[in-house]
Design a protein around this motif. Structure first.
Motif, short mmCIF file in Angstrom:
data_model
loop_
_atom_site.label_atom_id
_atom_site.label_comp_id
_atom_site.label_asym_id
_atom_site.label_seq_id
_atom_site.Cartn_x
_atom_site.Cartn_y
_atom_site.Cartn_z
N ILE A 87 0.73 4.58 3.78
CA ILE A 87 1.71 3.48 3.79
C ILE A 87 1.60 2.68 2.49
O ILE A 87 0.58 2.03 2.24
CB ILE A 87 1.46 2.52 4.98
CG1 ILE A 87 1.44 3.29 6.30
CG2 ILE A 87 2.49 1.39 4.99
CD1 ILE A 87 2.74 3.97 6.64
N PRO A 88 2.63 2.72 1.65
CA PRO A 88 2.62 1.85 0.47
C PRO A 88 2.85 0.40 0.89
O PRO A 88 3.74 0.12 1.69
CB PRO A 88 3.77 2.38 -0.38
CG PRO A 88 4.65 3.15 0.55
CD PRO A 88 3.81 3.57 1.72
N HIS A 92 9.06 -2.34 -2.12
CA HIS A 92 10.36 -2.76 -2.65
C HIS A 92 10.55 -2.16 -4.04
O HIS A 92 9.60 -2.06 -4.81
CB HIS A 92 10.44 -4.29 -2.80
CG HIS A 92 10.66 -5.03 -1.53
ND1 HIS A 92 11.82 -4.95 -0.81
CD2 HIS A 92 9.85 -5.86 -0.84
CE1 HIS A 92 11.73 -5.71 0.26
NE2 HIS A 92 10.54 -6.27 0.27
N THR A 93 11.78 -1.81 -4.36
CA THR A 93 12.10 -1.38 -5.71
C THR A 93 12.51 -2.62 -6.48
O THR A 93 13.51 -3.25 -6.18
CB THR A 93 13.26 -0.37 -5.69
OG1 THR A 93 12.86 0.74 -4.89
CG2 THR A 93 13.60 0.10 -7.09
N ARG A 94 11.70 -2.98 -7.46
CA ARG A 94 11.98 -4.20 -8.21
C ARG A 94 12.37 -3.92 -9.65
O ARG A 94 13.25 -4.49 -10.19
CB ARG A 94 10.76 -5.13 -8.17
CG ARG A 94 10.56 -5.71 -6.79
CD ARG A 94 9.63 -6.90 -6.81
NE ARG A 94 9.50 -7.42 -5.47
CZ ARG A 94 8.61 -7.02 -4.59
NH1 ARG A 94 7.76 -6.08 -4.90
NH2 ARG A 94 8.58 -7.55 -3.38
N THR A 100 4.14 1.19 -5.66
CA THR A 100 3.31 1.57 -4.51
C THR A 100 3.83 2.85 -3.86
O THR A 100 3.05 3.66 -3.37
CB THR A 100 3.20 0.44 -3.48
OG1 THR A 100 4.51 0.05 -3.05
CG2 THR A 100 2.45 -0.76 -4.05
N ALA A 101 5.14 3.07 -3.89
CA ALA A 101 5.70 4.32 -3.36
C ALA A 101 5.28 5.50 -4.22
O ALA A 101 5.00 6.59 -3.70
CB ALA A 101 7.22 4.22 -3.29
N ASP A 157 -1.63 -1.08 -5.83
CA ASP A 157 -2.06 -0.84 -7.21
C ASP A 157 -3.36 -1.55 -7.55
O ASP A 157 -4.23 -1.00 -8.19
CB ASP A 157 -0.97 -1.18 -8.21
CG ASP A 157 -0.51 -2.62 -8.16
OD1 ASP A 157 -0.72 -3.29 -7.14
OD2 ASP A 157 0.10 -3.09 -9.15
N ILE A 158 -3.53 -2.81 -7.09
CA ILE A 158 -4.69 -3.61 -7.45
C ILE A 158 -5.24 -4.32 -6.21
O ILE A 158 -4.47 -4.78 -5.37
CB ILE A 158 -4.32 -4.70 -8.47
CG1 ILE A 158 -3.71 -4.11 -9.72
CG2 ILE A 158 -5.53 -5.54 -8.85
CD1 ILE A 158 -3.07 -5.15 -10.63
#
Length: 190
Positions: A87-88, A92-94, A100-101, A157-158
């Motif tokens: 699960i990412p 959201h696509t920003r 994360t995807a 990511d972090i």
């Protein structure tokens, strides 16, 4: 094009020499909650400039490369007795892509299946440069859809304070999902 790391000519966004010499992942483990761990592949200081590429048009190529070197190798060696869902966190696509995807996509294997658009933050607050107190007072308020009774891995990511991962874990568990651990590219505390 020029390699982002060494500035030499390269056919890839980061040349093979830099991939082999600078981007060899090492596995780090941090306990977030009693018995619940985050595993990361790099220290944030190693990747700071590359992770910030998520804000730019070339970031998808950087994240795909980093995920191939770390998340994909992890997935190749991961063995479990049941199917796991990756699960990412807040995919959201920003900036033309969801970082994360991209990370979750590279976990696809015999035992791991990525699932997208399940865990979304309803509070789109920026945590970059903020302390633990700010993060705790401004939760993401995750909304979980289309995911029940599954065994999962969280991807981000972090990890800095771990507040986002804890909140995501709680949201998943409210729908009777089991969260084994979380995976991040980088750990800010290393």
């Amino acid at each position: 094009m020029l390699c982002l790391a060494c500035k030499n000519l390269s056919f890839q966004i980061i040349c093979k020499d830099c991939q082999n010499n600078l981007l060899t992942p090492s596995f780090h483990k941090r306990e977030i909650l009693p018995g619940f761990y985050n595993y990361s592949f790099y220290s944030l200081s190693e990747l700071d400039d590359l992770i910030s590429s998520k804000y730019y048009f070339h970031g998808d190529r950087v994240f795909n490369l980093l995920a191939k070197l770390s998340f994909a190798k992890f997935a190749q060696n991961f063995d479990f007795n049941e199917q796991i869902v990756a699960i990412p966190i807040d995919d959201h696509t920003r900036h033309e892509f969801s970082h994360t995807a991209v990370l979750a996509k590279h976990l696809k294997s015999k035992y791991i299946k990525p699932k997208y658009n399940c865990l979304k933050a309803t509070n789109i607050v920026k945590y970059a440069g903020k302390d633990a107190n700010y993060r705790e007072n401004n939760p993401r308020k995750f909304k979980l859809t289309k995911l029940y009774n599954q065994t999962t891995i969280l991807c981000d990511d972090i990890i800095t304070t771990g507040a986002t991962i804890k909140e995501a874990k709680i949201a998943l568990e409210k729908q009777n999902n089991k969260v084994l651990f979380s995976l991040t590219l980088a750990d800010a505390k290393l």
